[in-house]
Design a protein around this motif. Structure first.
Motif, PDB file in Angstrom:
ATOM      1  N   SER A  73      82.010  55.101  19.671  1.00 43.46           N
ATOM      2  CA  SER A  73      81.018  54.167  19.533  1.00 43.46           C
ATOM      3  C   SER A  73      81.498  53.381  20.923  1.00 43.46           C
ATOM      4  CB  SER A  73      81.321  53.112  18.600  1.00 43.46           C
ATOM      5  OG  SER A  73      82.155  52.382  18.644  1.00 43.46           O
ATOM      6  N   LYS A  75      81.391  50.386  21.612  1.00 43.41           N
ATOM      7  CA  LYS A  75      82.296  48.977  21.426  1.00 43.41           C
ATOM      8  C   LYS A  75      83.890  49.586  21.141  1.00 43.41           C
ATOM      9  CE  LYS A  75      82.530  44.466  18.987  1.00 43.41           C
ATOM     10  NZ  LYS A  75      81.840  43.882  18.258  1.00 43.41           N
ATOM     11  N   ALA A  79      87.112  49.327  23.281  1.00 43.72           N
ATOM     12  CA  ALA A  79      88.263  48.469  22.865  1.00 43.72           C
ATOM     13  C   ALA A  79      89.739  49.323  23.132  1.00 43.72           C
ATOM     14  CB  ALA A  79      87.946  48.001  21.427  1.00 43.72           C
ATOM     15  N   ASN A 106      82.650  48.864  29.894  1.00 43.71           N
ATOM     16  CA  ASN A 106      82.966  47.865  28.946  1.00 43.71           C
ATOM     17  C   ASN A 106      84.208  47.641  28.512  1.00 43.71           C
ATOM     18  OD1 ASN A 106      80.059  47.226  27.085  1.00 43.71           O
ATOM     19  ND2 ASN A 106      80.023  49.180  28.234  1.00 43.71           N
ATOM     20  N   ASN A 109      86.431  43.979  30.282  1.00 47.02           N
ATOM     21  CA  ASN A 109      86.755  42.668  29.546  1.00 47.02           C
ATOM     22  C   ASN A 109      87.476  41.471  30.046  1.00 47.02           C
ATOM     23  OD1 ASN A 109      86.017  41.368  27.261  1.00 47.02           O
ATOM     24  ND2 ASN A 109      87.781  42.395  26.116  1.00 47.02           N
ATOM     25  N   GLU A 197      74.088  53.415  21.717  1.00 46.65           N
ATOM     26  CA  GLU A 197      74.412  51.846  21.474  1.00 46.65           C
ATOM     27  C   GLU A 197      74.206  51.248  22.891  1.00 46.65           C
ATOM     28  OE1 GLU A 197      78.624  49.813  20.485  1.00 46.65           O
ATOM     29  OE2 GLU A 197      78.393  51.958  19.961  1.00 46.65           O
ATOM     30  N   SER A 199      74.958  48.984  25.974  1.00 47.23           N
ATOM     31  CA  SER A 199      76.168  48.393  26.571  1.00 47.23           C
ATOM     32  C   SER A 199      76.002  46.645  26.616  1.00 47.23           C
ATOM     33  CB  SER A 199      76.089  48.934  28.117  1.00 47.23           C
ATOM     34  OG  SER A 199      77.236  48.583  28.725  1.00 47.23           O
ATOM     35  N   GLY A 200      77.421  46.250  26.895  1.00 49.35           N
ATOM     36  CA  GLY A 200      77.529  44.956  26.675  1.00 49.35           C
ATOM     37  C   GLY A 200      77.693  44.474  28.453  1.00 49.35           C
TER      38      GLY A 200
END
Length: 267
Positions: A73, A75, A79, A106, A109, A197, A199-200
Motif C-alpha cells: 500500500s 501509506k 512508512a 510520500n 514526511n 491508492e 498519494s498524500g
C-alpha cells in the motif's frame, strides 16, 4: 636532569592521551563526506534491479541502501521506507523507480535529511493522484493486457503479476533475454489496491528533484513522465533513447551519473 625527565613524562602522557582520545573530526572534513543513497524499487521488480547502479555508486564512495519495498500500500510502503530513512545520519538522496516513485514522494514526511529526490521512470504524483490515473493520463501504456489473472489474497485483496512470456516486451525490452527470463520468474507482485491508492502530500514540492526515463517505456508513457518532471520543476530531466521501463538495469551508467549529480547538490 629532573626537568628533562619531567618533560619526557609530559610528552609521553600527551601522546598517550591523543591515542586514547583522538582529535575531533574538523567541520571541513565532515562536509566532505558523501550523502547516503537510498534506492526504492517498484512493482514487478526487487532490490536486485539496482545491482548495476549500486556497483557504480559504491565505486564512487557513496553509502548505498537498496530498500525492500513491500508493494502492499502507498501509506504502508512509505512508512516502511520512512523508517529506513530515520535510521540514517546525515544527508540522503532518495531514489524511486516506477511505483517506488510514489513511495518516495510520500516517505519524506518532513525528514530534513532528505536533500534530493531522483525519479527513475517513476511516478511523481500530486496529492490525491494514483499510479493508475497517471499511467493512463497519456496514451502509450500497455501494461493492462500483459497482466496475469490476479492472485486473490486471504484478506480479499489482489496481487498483480506480469505474464512471464510477455514480461520482456512489456517491462525490459532492452535487457538480454536470459536476464529477463530470471527477472520474470522472480518478479515481486504489487497489490491492485496500491496502484489505485491516492498519494498524500507531494515531497517534490519542497525537495529538489531529478528525473530519468526510457524513451520506449511501455509501463509509464514517456509523455507522462515528462509531464510530471516539468510539473515538479525538475533540476534536470534525462530521456534515454531506446530505453525500456527498467532504465536502471539497461543503462546503470546514466542513472548512476544523474544520482551523482543530485548527490553533489545534497552536501
Amino acid at each position: 636532569m629532573d626537568s628533562l625527565r619531567t618533560a619526557h613524562v609530559s610528552v609521553s602522557f600527551l601522546v598517550a592521551l591523543m591515542v586514547t582520545f583522538p582529535p575531533p573530526v574538523k567541520a571541513k572534513e565532515k562536509s566532505m563526506s558523501k550523502p547516503s543513497i537510498v534506492l526504492v524499487h517498484g512493482a514487478f521488480a526487487d532490490s536486485s534491479s539496482w545491482d548495476g547502479v549500486v556497483t557504480k555508486l559504491r565505486a564512487q564512495g557513496y553509502p548505498v541502501i537498496a530498500a525492500a519495498n513491500p508493494l502492499r500500500s502507498v501509506k504502508g510502503d512509505a512508512a516502511y521506507v520512512a523508517s529506513v530513512l530515520d535510521s540514517i545520519e546525515g544527508p540522503i538522496v532518495l531514489v524511486g523507480h516506477s511505483y517506488g516513485g510514489t513511495v518516495i514522494t510520500n516517505a519524506v514526511n518532513g525528514n530534513a535529511n532528505v536533500k534530493a529526490l531522483v525519479y527513475v521512470a517513476g511516478f511523481a504524483p500530486d496529492k490525491g493522484e494514483t499510479a493508475v490515473y497517471l499511467s493512463g493520463k497519456f496514451p502509450g501504456g500497455t501494461l493492462g493486457p500483459t497482466l496475469a489473472p490476479p492472485v486473490t489474497l486471504p484478506d480479499g485483496g489482489k496481487d498483480l503479476y506480469i505474464q512471464q512470456d510477455k514480461f520482456r516486451a512489456q517491462f525490459a525490452a532492452d535487457v538480454p533475454a536470459v536476464q529477463t527470463t530470471r527477472m520474470a520468474a522472480a518478479q515481486r507482485p504489487v497489490t491492485e489496491a496500491a496502484l489505485n491508492e491516492a498519494s498524500g502530500d507531494a515531497a517534490w514540492k519542497s525537495v529538489p528533484s531529478w528525473f530519468i526515463y526510457g524513451e520506449l517505456d511501455n509501463n509509464i508513457p514517456a509523455a507522462a513522465i515528462s509531464y510530471m518532471a516539468e510539473r515538479a520543476g525538475a533540476r534536470k530531466t534525462v530521456n534515454v533513447k531506446g530505453a525500456s521501463h527498467v532504465v536502471m538495469v539497461s543503462h546503470p551508467d546514466q542513472v548512476a551519473k544523474l544520482i551523482g549529480e543530485a548527490a553533489a547538490s545534497a552536501r
